[in-house]
Design an enzyme around this catalytic site. Structure first.
Site, PDB file in Angstrom:
ATOM      1  N   TYR A  13      50.452  -1.262 -33.445  1.00  0.00           N
ATOM      2  CA  TYR A  13      49.845   0.016 -33.031  1.00  0.00           C
ATOM      3  C   TYR A  13      48.616   0.302 -33.889  1.00  0.00           C
ATOM      4  CZ  TYR A  13      49.270   5.027 -32.209  1.00  0.00           C
ATOM      5  OH  TYR A  13      48.738   6.264 -31.900  1.00  0.00           O
ATOM      6  N   LYS A  27      44.464   0.325 -32.847  1.00  0.00           N
ATOM      7  CA  LYS A  27      43.556   1.457 -33.007  1.00  0.00           C
ATOM      8  C   LYS A  27      42.372   1.070 -33.909  1.00  0.00           C
ATOM      9  CE  LYS A  27      45.977   4.424 -30.494  1.00  0.00           C
ATOM     10  NZ  LYS A  27      45.493   4.953 -29.206  1.00  0.00           N
TER      11      LYS A  27
HETATM   12  P1  NAP Z   1      52.698  10.226 -24.998  1.00  0.00           P
HETATM   13  O1  NAP Z   1      53.228  11.613 -24.976  1.00  0.00           O
HETATM   14  O2  NAP Z   1      53.629   9.080 -25.195  1.00  0.00           O
HETATM   15  O3  NAP Z   1      51.814  10.001 -23.676  1.00  0.00           O
HETATM   16  C1  NAP Z   1      51.222   8.760 -23.446  1.00  0.00           C
HETATM   17  C2  NAP Z   1      50.524   8.795 -22.107  1.00  0.00           C
HETATM   18  O4  NAP Z   1      49.903   7.496 -21.906  1.00  0.00           O
HETATM   19  C3  NAP Z   1      51.484   9.015 -20.936  1.00  0.00           C
HETATM   20  O5  NAP Z   1      50.850   9.779 -19.951  1.00  0.00           O
HETATM   21  C4  NAP Z   1      51.720   7.602 -20.450  1.00  0.00           C
HETATM   22  O6  NAP Z   1      52.095   7.523 -19.095  1.00  0.00           O
HETATM   23  C5  NAP Z   1      50.328   7.041 -20.631  1.00  0.00           C
HETATM   24  N1  NAP Z   1      50.293   5.592 -20.524  1.00  0.00           N
HETATM   25  C6  NAP Z   1      50.953   4.675 -21.251  1.00  0.00           C
HETATM   26  N2  NAP Z   1      50.678   3.447 -20.806  1.00  0.00           N
HETATM   27  C7  NAP Z   1      49.830   3.588 -19.756  1.00  0.00           C
HETATM   28  C8  NAP Z   1      49.198   2.705 -18.862  1.00  0.00           C
HETATM   29  N3  NAP Z   1      49.399   1.375 -18.925  1.00  0.00           N
HETATM   30  N4  NAP Z   1      48.357   3.212 -17.919  1.00  0.00           N
HETATM   31  C9  NAP Z   1      48.156   4.537 -17.838  1.00  0.00           C
HETATM   32  N5  NAP Z   1      48.755   5.439 -18.617  1.00  0.00           N
HETATM   33  C10 NAP Z   1      49.578   4.966 -19.573  1.00  0.00           C
HETATM   34  O7  NAP Z   1      51.624  10.045 -26.165  1.00  0.00           O
HETATM   35  P2  NAP Z   1      50.592  11.068 -26.850  1.00  0.00           P
HETATM   36  O8  NAP Z   1      51.148  11.393 -28.185  1.00  0.00           O
HETATM   37  O9  NAP Z   1      50.205  12.129 -25.909  1.00  0.00           O
HETATM   38  O10 NAP Z   1      49.379  10.066 -27.110  1.00  0.00           O
HETATM   39  C11 NAP Z   1      48.140  10.133 -26.418  1.00  0.00           C
HETATM   40  C12 NAP Z   1      47.136   9.314 -27.213  1.00  0.00           C
HETATM   41  O11 NAP Z   1      47.005   9.885 -28.527  1.00  0.00           O
HETATM   42  C13 NAP Z   1      47.568   7.870 -27.437  1.00  0.00           C
HETATM   43  O12 NAP Z   1      46.451   7.012 -27.328  1.00  0.00           O
HETATM   44  C14 NAP Z   1      48.092   7.872 -28.858  1.00  0.00           C
HETATM   45  O13 NAP Z   1      48.000   6.596 -29.472  1.00  0.00           O
HETATM   46  C15 NAP Z   1      47.150   8.868 -29.506  1.00  0.00           C
HETATM   47  N6  NAP Z   1      47.644   9.473 -30.740  1.00  0.00           N
HETATM   48  C16 NAP Z   1      48.740  10.286 -30.732  1.00  0.00           C
HETATM   49  C17 NAP Z   1      49.155  10.873 -31.916  1.00  0.00           C
HETATM   50  C18 NAP Z   1      50.337  11.787 -31.968  1.00  0.00           C
HETATM   51  O14 NAP Z   1      50.677  12.230 -33.072  1.00  0.00           O
HETATM   52  N7  NAP Z   1      50.989  12.120 -30.874  1.00  0.00           N
HETATM   53  C19 NAP Z   1      48.463  10.629 -33.121  1.00  0.00           C
HETATM   54  C20 NAP Z   1      47.364   9.794 -33.084  1.00  0.00           C
HETATM   55  C21 NAP Z   1      46.958   9.237 -31.896  1.00  0.00           C
HETATM   56  P3  NAP Z   1      53.651   7.456 -18.600  1.00  0.00           P
HETATM   57  O15 NAP Z   1      54.120   8.881 -18.519  1.00  0.00           O
HETATM   58  O16 NAP Z   1      53.557   6.777 -17.274  1.00  0.00           O
HETATM   59  O17 NAP Z   1      54.399   6.670 -19.626  1.00  0.00           O
END
Ligand code: NAP
Length: 248
Positions: free
Chosen positions: A171, A175
């Site tokens: 992961y 990034k």
């Molecule tokens: P999340 O709640 O797990 O949501 C992830 C989203 O990505 C979901 O809508 C999922 O769709 C979608 N997704 C996954 N694989 C996909 C694919 N092949 N094609 C299209 N959509 C896909 O995660 P989140 O926390 O909101 O994260 C959003 C972004 O922020 C990510 O890039 C993550 O790495 C980044 N981020 C998050 C955090 C944090 O603390 N949460 C911190 C740093 C960075 P499904 O519903 O179909 O699975």
């Protein structure tokens, strides 16, 4: 529905989590949002929810690991809108289990992670770039993570210097690679109005973290929204969180 002059944004992985909230906050700013995700039902429901709030949101089925689907979605957006002002590459996965050493994480998880978090972003961006070039001031936002920061990972005083965060090597590396792609694309587009930036949302309470985190989801969406709506004097090729420049 917004008028023809409204900006058009596409947000990937927008059916839940940070992406859904970025879609909502952009639409609240008068942007016409294409809410994209891989599951047609989930995307339709998410779009309906925001339309129920009076927001201009359209569902788009887009799995960022499906080349034919990416081409089809790009063709559909091209024929309907002819341009794209904002692309938010938000879709991302974290498939590794906490608690293993970096060398113990199986290779298939590296491939799966990079397919979505890096190659998916590159392929979607290349597919939509011709439409972004047609916008007056295109913005590309790559949703990265502070775990992509090599400076942070190698600093013993940082929170990332811990067994917990060292157990997500694929992961984190995906990034770091996304940050590198951001810098390269920003260089290619340096003489255009298009700005390309990487953002860290903050440690946000989404499904990815099993609801753990320091920020609520609306707060976690804010940096991405700010960089999507950047003025012409804003940065390109930067890596930021809430206005603060992060170490690569
Ligand atoms: P999340 O709640 O797990 O949501 C992830 C989203 O990505 C979901 O809508 C999922 O769709 C979608 N997704 C996954 N694989 C996909 C694919 N092949 N094609 C299209 N959509 C896909 O995660 P989140 O926390 O909101 O994260 C959003 C972004 O922020 C990510 O890039 C993550 O790495 C980044 N981020 C998050 C955090 C944090 O603390 N949460 C911190 C740093 C960075 P499904 O519903 O179909 O699975």
């Amino acid at each position: 529905m917004s008028g023809q002059s409204a900006k058009i944004a596409l947000v990937t992985g927008a059916n839940r989590g940070i992406g859904f909230e970025i879609a909502r906050q952009l639409a609240e700013q008068g942007v016409q949002v294409l809410l994209a995700g891989r599951n047609a039902e989930a995307v339709g429901e998410a779009a309906l929810r925001l339309r129920g709030e009076g927001l201009a949101v359209e569902p788009v089925v887009l799995d960022v690991t499906d080349s034919a689907g990416i081409r089809a979605a790009a063709a559909a957006v091209e024929s309907r809108y002819g341009r794209l002002d904002i692309l938010v590459n938000n879709a991302g996965i974290r498939v590794e289990e906490y608690g293993r050493q970096p060398s113990e994480q199986p290779l298939h998880q590296w491939r799966e992670t990079f397919d979505t978090n890096l190659f998916g972003v590159v392929e979607v961006t290349i597919a939509f770039l011709p439409m972004i070039r047609k916008a007056a001031a295109g913005r590309i936002v790559n949703v990265s993570s502070l775990l992509g920061s090599l400076g942070t990972h190698s600093d013993p005083s940082s929170y990332a210097y811990s067994d917990m965060f060292k157990s997500l090597p694929a992961y984190s590396a995906s990034k770091s690679a996304l940050n590198s792609w951001t810098v390269h694309l920003a260089y290619e587009l340096r003489d255009t109005p298009i700005k390309v930036n990487a953002v860290h949302p903050g440690y946000t309470r989404t499904d990815m973290n099993d609801g753990e985190g320091q920020l609520d989801i609306p707060e976690g969406a804010r940096t991405g929204v700010r960089m999507a709506l950047l003025d012409s004097d804003g940065p390109t090729g930067s890596y930021v969180h809430q206005g603060e420049v992060l170490p690569w």
